[in-house]
Design an enzyme around this catalytic site. Structure first.
Site, short mmCIF file in Angstrom:
data_model
loop_
_atom_site.label_atom_id
_atom_site.label_comp_id
_atom_site.label_asym_id
_atom_site.label_seq_id
_atom_site.Cartn_x
_atom_site.Cartn_y
_atom_site.Cartn_z
N SER A 1 -44.93 19.41 10.00
CA SER A 1 -45.50 18.18 10.55
C SER A 1 -44.75 16.98 9.99
O SER A 1 -43.53 16.89 10.11
CB SER A 1 -47.01 18.13 10.26
OG SER A 1 -47.62 17.02 10.87
N SER A 2 -45.43 16.07 9.35
CA SER A 2 -44.78 14.90 8.77
C SER A 2 -43.74 15.33 7.73
O SER A 2 -42.69 14.70 7.59
CB SER A 2 -45.84 14.00 8.12
OG SER A 2 -45.27 12.89 7.50
#
Length: 156
Positions: free
Chosen positions: A144-145
């Site tokens: 994700s991030s």
């Protein structure tokens, strides 16, 4: 009698593998890893296995949005990365912010610009110097991030 019983229980537990090693490596917070001008809410954690390889590789393990070092380390334990670090002797740098990593500001997209990427780079530099790591074998992974930050770190 109690002394013999205690020794027997310890021996049995060790044989069954239920007594943790006294020197078992754990995820540790590191203070004083960076300089001034870096984001104040970013912290460094490190996993140094009990048996470190000579000139060890460094793996940067970057968490997801809202994640923490402890949370992504838990994923790494379940996914076998921690076992691999123990088997092969590499060191893990695990940054933590508790939020999404900034991958869009000019500050963080500029090498040594003072953003999140700069903070993580300082953590890696600290690990290389402190643990005698190999600058030719620095890796990053995340989801994700953390995956987006991994791409940014590789680009910088």
């Amino acid at each position: 009698m109690i002394r013999n019983w205690t020794a027997w229980v310890v021996l049995l537990a060790a044989t069954l593998g239920s007594v943790p090693s006294a020197g078992a490596a754990t995820l540790q917070r590191v203070d004083d890893w960076g300089g001034s001008g870096l984001p104040g809410d970013v912290s460094m954690h490190v996993y140094v296995p009990d048996h470190v390889a000579p000139n060890p590789p460094i793996l940067t393990l970057v968490h997801y949005c809202g994640g923490t070092a402890g949370a992504v380390f838990g994923q790494a334990q379940g996914g076998g990365i921690v076992d691999a670090a123990d088997d092969y002797g590499f060191i893990m740098v695990v940054p933590s912010s508790g939020r999404c990593w900034d991958v869009v500001s000019n500050k963080t997209r500029t090498r040594e610009g003072g953003g999140d990427s700069h903070a993580i780079r300082q953590m890696v530099k600290y690990a290389l110097e402190t643990y005698g790591g190999s600058a030719d074998r620095v890796y990053a992974t995340g989801d994700s991030s953390g995956g987006m930050m991994t791409e940014l770190l590789l680009a910088l």
